[in-house]
Design a protein around this motif. Sequence first.
Motif, PDB file in Angstrom:
ATOM      1  N   GLY A  68      39.416  11.297 -51.343  1.00 24.75           N
ATOM      2  CA  GLY A  68      40.809  11.814 -51.308  1.00 24.75           C
ATOM      3  C   GLY A  68      41.293  11.545 -50.095  1.00 24.75           C
ATOM      4  O   GLY A  68      41.155  12.154 -49.013  1.00 24.75           O
ATOM      5  N   VAL A  69      42.206  10.541 -50.201  1.00 23.87           N
ATOM      6  CA  VAL A  69      43.092  10.271 -48.889  1.00 23.87           C
ATOM      7  C   VAL A  69      44.216  11.085 -48.693  1.00 23.87           C
ATOM      8  O   VAL A  69      45.149  11.227 -49.413  1.00 23.87           O
ATOM      9  CB  VAL A  69      43.585   8.680 -49.110  1.00 23.87           C
ATOM     10  N   ASP A  89      40.116  12.761 -46.736  1.00 26.33           N
ATOM     11  CA  ASP A  89      40.122  14.348 -46.578  1.00 26.33           C
ATOM     12  C   ASP A  89      39.201  15.091 -47.497  1.00 26.33           C
ATOM     13  O   ASP A  89      38.566  16.068 -47.307  1.00 26.33           O
ATOM     14  CB  ASP A  89      41.809  14.852 -47.026  1.00 26.33           C
ATOM     15  N   VAL A  90      38.889  14.405 -48.517  1.00 21.41           N
ATOM     16  CA  VAL A  90      38.094  14.842 -49.541  1.00 21.41           C
ATOM     17  C   VAL A  90      36.718  13.592 -49.839  1.00 21.41           C
ATOM     18  O   VAL A  90      37.424  12.680 -50.122  1.00 21.41           O
ATOM     19  CB  VAL A  90      38.540  15.409 -51.052  1.00 21.41           C
ATOM     20  N   ALA A 168      38.926   5.588 -54.353  1.00 26.86           N
ATOM     21  CA  ALA A 168      40.173   6.380 -53.727  1.00 26.86           C
ATOM     22  C   ALA A 168      41.284   6.734 -54.118  1.00 26.86           C
ATOM     23  O   ALA A 168      42.135   5.801 -54.577  1.00 26.86           O
ATOM     24  CB  ALA A 168      39.910   5.698 -52.194  1.00 26.86           C
ATOM     25  N   ILE A 169      41.759   7.845 -54.030  1.00 25.63           N
ATOM     26  CA  ILE A 169      43.032   8.275 -54.425  1.00 25.63           C
ATOM     27  C   ILE A 169      43.710   8.937 -53.316  1.00 25.63           C
ATOM     28  O   ILE A 169      43.300   9.627 -52.556  1.00 25.63           O
ATOM     29  CB  ILE A 169      43.042   8.934 -55.794  1.00 25.63           C
ATOM     30  N   ASN A 170      45.082   8.920 -53.404  1.00 25.51           N
ATOM     31  CA  ASN A 170      45.849   9.675 -52.559  1.00 25.51           C
ATOM     32  C   ASN A 170      46.099  11.066 -52.988  1.00 25.51           C
ATOM     33  O   ASN A 170      45.982  11.145 -54.281  1.00 25.51           O
ATOM     34  CB  ASN A 170      47.260   9.179 -52.024  1.00 25.51           C
TER      35      ASN A 170
END
Length: 335
Positions: A68-69, A89-90, A168-170
């Motif tokens: 999690g970006v 971040d995650v 990866a996702i924001n």
Amino acid sequence: SILMVAVFIGIGGSATFFVLRAKGGKSLKVEVKQEKADESGSDKGFFIVHKGKEYRYREDIINILCIGVDKEISMEEKEAEAGRLGLADVIVLVSIDTDKKALKMFAISRDTMTDVQMAHRDGALAEKKEMQLTYQYAYGVDTAQSGKLMMDTVSELMYRLPVHKYCAINFQALPVLNDAVGGVDITLAEDMTWWRDGYIAGTSLHLDGQTALEYLRERTGEDGGSNQGRMRRQKEYVMAYLAKAKSVLASDLSIPVTVYQQLQEHMSTNVTLDEVTYLVSELLNISVNADELQSLPGESRAGEKHEEFYVDREALKELIIQNFYEEVPNTRDKV
């Protein structure tokens, strides 16, 4: 898993599905290296020596690093500060055991102190420097390199454990995922009056998209802003979300298709269509419980500027062997 189901629905039960599944399964199979750990006991990734015994990686396990970006803009767009692509971040390693039909998740603190691979603006690798793992994603010249750097660094952290893919996702993706299942219901396990009045332990909440995002990102309170408290909330949310998603998808299989389309600019991954197809067929037969979401062992300490998490190396090695390796029979004694 929701995104994978979307692909499954899109191609249905046609012959195309079986072709893609076979191709994806083949590309994801681990080719076990036929090499032994040397006499010094150094780890080779596919073999580990521990307490005089030798262990071999179980090739039926596929590891996908989910990230999690921490950014509001699209995945490929760089932030103004140093042209960065954002911070991780995650960080969760998702492991799919295709033999035992089991799924496990390992939450890795963003504050984990480890050797981060530095890189120049042109993408050329530089020296390594010990710092929080969260910074590793920022050093990629593009999302593909950022994902690869994260995979390599997490692999090294976990005794060269094979990490096959990343997704990866924001954080703009989270409200989309949350609201796609009609929101998520949770019960507060701890007081959060420092965030909102009336949020005391035992309070039942219905989280809509934006509230869910805030709930998962907050990291202040009585624990001094520890990321560990936030990780506990994230674990609680993940389990509640999976239960809700399973219920909703049973009555409306069109939801994943819509979600998949909405997340295009909010996601970066090296999982191909055929690999997704294969993973979907595996995940549909797997159930998940809270015990299968673990955190890496260690402790948090106050750093000079930010919190620092130090992994218990011995406990981590034992956790990795227990979940990813099998003892090699008739191994001679090692020092």
